[in-house]
Design a protein around this motif. Structure first.
Motif, PDB file in Angstrom:
ATOM      1  N   GLU A  77       0.920  -1.312  -0.056  1.00 55.40           N
ATOM      2  CA  GLU A  77       0.229   0.097   0.042  1.00 55.40           C
ATOM      3  C   GLU A  77       0.949   1.407   0.094  1.00 55.40           C
ATOM      4  O   GLU A  77       0.577   2.124  -0.681  1.00 55.40           O
ATOM      5  CB  GLU A  77      -0.975   0.011   1.215  1.00 55.40           C
ATOM      6  N   LEU A 131       2.004   1.804  -3.423  1.00 58.21           N
ATOM      7  CA  LEU A 131       0.948   2.488  -4.228  1.00 58.21           C
ATOM      8  C   LEU A 131       0.889   4.044  -4.120  1.00 58.21           C
ATOM      9  O   LEU A 131       0.651   4.594  -4.935  1.00 58.21           O
ATOM     10  CB  LEU A 131      -0.259   1.529  -3.946  1.00 58.21           C
ATOM     11  N   GLN A 181       1.431   6.764  -6.665  1.00 55.42           N
ATOM     12  CA  GLN A 181       0.474   8.059  -6.974  1.00 55.42           C
ATOM     13  C   GLN A 181       1.001   9.226  -7.069  1.00 55.42           C
ATOM     14  O   GLN A 181       0.486  10.172  -7.664  1.00 55.42           O
ATOM     15  CB  GLN A 181      -0.776   7.750  -6.214  1.00 55.42           C
ATOM     16  N   VAL A 185      -3.764  -1.456  -8.381  1.00 55.91           N
ATOM     17  CA  VAL A 185      -4.690  -1.565  -7.220  1.00 55.91           C
ATOM     18  C   VAL A 185      -5.791  -2.961  -7.439  1.00 55.91           C
ATOM     19  O   VAL A 185      -5.851  -3.479  -6.307  1.00 55.91           O
ATOM     20  CB  VAL A 185      -5.626  -0.348  -7.160  1.00 55.91           C
TER      21      VAL A 185
END
Length: 725
Positions: free
Chosen positions: A433, A436, A440, A465
């Protein structure tokens, strides 16, 4: 039931810490030459004494086994010569443990604590705690302290700092002894072999002999008769070469226990008498008393209770004077068995109470359970069946508690492992996570520079995702599957794969049958299972349990144990339960269950006893079972019974089958009890109720042995001449 040769009856005291140092120190001449050699060792200290002073104290430690006052006088003489504080404190502590002198033991511990931060002194203190707890017959404390001493010596003793052989060897030997008492035979063998390697590195043949004797005892408990014989032969060879009668006598302790495990009672008696003669030759009353305990055990088993009591009476005053509590408890245990054999009820119960209270206080649950089983067997052999049944039930409850404790510990370990795995998965998920989120943020910065490149990055992030969500879902499903598997494992017995007590209780509770049971119950017990373990080893015993479970499942049906109506359960030890349920009670269903229970009892007897069992060593063995069964509610009054009371009744039927020759089934056909009070009276004294005709049993004989005279196919007979209404 015939008496069983359990390990409780043999005293292992001579293989314990008390007396192990006698006659086997590195300074062997001093250890064998009594006070004159002691004075010489004290008056002529060597230059190496400050670094390795223990041999100067060894003669006093071994003298304490039979004369602690003389040993303390010798230690005071050594202290006046300027002996080192640490070995002097260790020697005093070992003398205190041998004689049960708590104040002296406390003083020795205080003297070692004052040497802090000396790591060897800390290891010596742990050794004294283990020796004291072992002499006081406190196996739980002794095991923890011995483990701490072994670890402390391993850390403190380095090539730069040499340590004495004897204390390190004694710590390993004490740890091996406590492992045997807890039933951890493989760990006991491992620690005995570590002690052997330590003695071998030091070139000490006597210590090697004692370590080999301990290893042989552990191998025998594991059922490895070949390793036991080989190691015992090596120990006897080393003891014979050494020439010390006390060392030879101690090795004979292991040989006595080997003969006892194998059921050779005459060899057990002869070996114990030989050990007594050698102990007298060496002048050790403590060692002689240990052999007297083993001799009393053999005489009890040979049904010579009066001679057994004579051996007990000869040894008890000595061990009480010396403070040897464990040997005292073994002697009292054998005295209780002898009193039972002589029908001396009051004396037997008095001795039994003291022995069982001692085991409870020390936390020796396994010893307590085996003592209960031996007492029950002795009462059964003496014809006192109510007392035997009471003790059998007490032993069964204690065995169930031990099984529950072992199961709970295993479940706790499994939960811990699964929780750790779940935590690791969570950390992996958080890491992903975080990756990720970073991606982003990078995408947003890139979006301000190049819209096209930003769109591609966003699309890639969406794919990641989706992959992550799918992975999290898969991990969650795996975790749920593991939790369900764990719940199912808690309901199963690992050796046979059958349901256990918990599985039976939960299944019956789910069906609403725990308070008012409706169905048929069959309770079976493998005949002479202890004898199978003793003669063929525990591996053969496990194979017999697995094969019996398979044959019973096959007799019940192809899906036995998993079907909605039928359940096969390992009740504990060598006992199994078959539970037949079905539609709620009506006349046709009850009659059908009763007929099926009778037919199933016949099939189980035939399945188990009809053909021999193949053993792991390539041999074969004929096995039979005894069986009790009934269909509930009982005819004709059909009084409601809880599952627990129903099992108790078929247990009484099983007990009747065992007392009527084994290899048969006893089924409760009906009872005259029409009120709950009458039914309770029947349960209180089942044998009396059967003899008075208040309960009607039907007997079904098992298949005859191959060498037995032909009697036709198995048949059934009804006991009791009439049903009293």
């Amino acid at each position: 039931m015939s008496p069983r040769p359990l390990r409780l009856r043999c005293a292992a005291g001579a293989l314990a810490w008390a007396g192990l140092l006698a006659g086997v120190a590195l300074g062997a001449d001093a250890a064998r030459s009594a006070p004159a050699a002691t004075t010489a060792a004290a008056s002529q200290p060597t230059a190496a004494q400050p670094a390795l002073p223990w041999p100067a104290f060894d003669a006093q430690v071994q003298l304490a086994q039979d004369d602690p006052d003389a040993a303390l006088a010798g230690l005071r003489a050594l202290a006046a010569k300027g002996a080192g504080a640490r070995p002097l404190a260790l020697a005093r502590g070992l003398v205190a443990a041998a004689s049960g002198r708590a104040e002296l033991h406390g003083q020795a511990l205080s003297a070692l604590a004052a040497l802090n931060p000396d790591p060897v002194a800390a290891a010596d203190a742990a050794l004294l705690q283990a020796a004291w707890a072992d002499a006081a017959d406190d196996p739980q404390t002794a095991q923890k302290a011995a483990r701490a001493a072994v670890d402390a010596y391993a850390s403190a003793c380095t090539p730069a700092r040499a340590c004495d052989l004897q204390p390190r060897w004694l710590a390993l030997h004490l740890l091996s002894r406590q492992d045997r008492r807890r039933g951890l035979s493989s760990a006991a063998l491992e620690h005995a072999m570590a002690a052997l390697e330590l003695a071998r590195a030091a070139g000490d043949g006597a210590y090697q002999a004692l370590a080999l004797a301990s290893a042989a005892d552990a191998a025998g408990l594991m059922g490895d008769a070949v390793a036991e014989q080989r190691q015992l032969a090596r120990a006897q060879s080393l003891a014979q070469a050494d020439g010390d009668p006390l060392l030879r006598s101690r090795v004979l302790i292991a040989e006595t226990r080997m003969h006892r495990r194998r059921g050779d009672l005459e060899a057990t008696r002869r070996t114990a008498e030989a050990g007594i003669a050698l102990a007298r030759q060496g002048g050790s009353l403590r060692l002689e008393s240990s052999h007297q305990a083993n001799l009393s055990d053999a005489l009890v088993a040979l049904q010579r209770p009066r001679e057994a009591l004579q051996a007990v009476d000869a040894a008890l005053p000595v061990v009480r004077r010396l403070g040897d509590r464990r040997t005292e408890r073994v002697l009292m245990h054998n005295a209780a068995l002898a009193h039972i054999g002589l029908r001396q009820t009051e004396a037997a119960r008095r001795e039994m109470g003291l022995v069982l209270a001692g085991y409870r206080q020390g936390g020796a649950t396994a010893d307590q359970a085996q003592a209960l089983r031996e007492y029950a067997d002795a009462y059964a052999a003496a014809g006192d069946l109510p007392a035997a049944l009471e003790l059998f039930h007490a032993e069964r409850r204690l065995a169930a508690e031990m099984m529950a404790a072992n199961r709970d510990a295993a479940l706790a370990e499994l939960r811990k492992r699964f929780d750790h795995e779940a935590q690791q998965r969570r950390l992996e998920q958080l890491g992903l996570e975080r990756t990720l989120v970073n991606t982003q943020l990078d995408n947003r910065a890139a979006l301000q520079k190049v819209w096209a490149a930003g769109a591609a990055v966003v699309l890639l992030a969406a794919v990641l995702v989706a992959l992550m969500v799918g992975r999290v879902r898969r991990l969650r499903r795996r975790l749920e599957d593991n939790q369900e598997r764990l719940r199912e494992q808690s309901r199963r017995e690992p050796l046979t794969g059958l349901h256990n007590r918990r599985g039976l209780q939960e299944t019956m509770q789910a069906r609403g049958l725990t308070q008012a049971f409706e169905g048929a119950l069959l309770l079976l017990d493998i005949d002479h299972f202890k004898r199978i373990n003793d003669r063929h080893g525990h591996a053969a015993g496990d194979a017999v349990l697995v094969e019996t479970a398979r044959r019973v499942r096959e007799a019940v049906g192809p899906a036995a144990g998993d079907a909605d109506d039928d359940l096969v359960v390992r009740w504990g030890g060598e006992e199994f339960i078959v539970c037949l349920t079905g539609p709620r009670d009506n006349g046709a269903a009850a009659a059908g269950r009763a007929a099926r229970a009778q037919e199933l009892a016949r099939r189980v007897l035939e399945a188990v006893g009809g053909r021999p069992y193949a053993l792991p060593d390539g041999g074969s063995l004929r096995v039979t079972v005894s069986l009790g069964h009934a269909c509930f509610p009982l005819e004709p009054a059909r009084l409601p019974l809880s599952l627990e009371r129903a099992i108790n009744l078929v247990d009484m039927a099983l007990y009747t089958a065992k007392n009527h020759g084994r290899n048969c089934a006893m089924g409760i056909v009906m009872t005259s009890a029409t009120t709950p009070e009458a039914l309770s009276a029947l349960e209180i004294d089942f044998d009396l109720a059967r003899s008075e005709g208040r309960v009607l049993l039907e007997r079904l004989n098992g298949p005859p042995a191959d060498d037995a005279p032909a009697t036709g196919a198995p048949g059934s007979t009804r006991e009791a001449e009439a049903l009293r209404v």
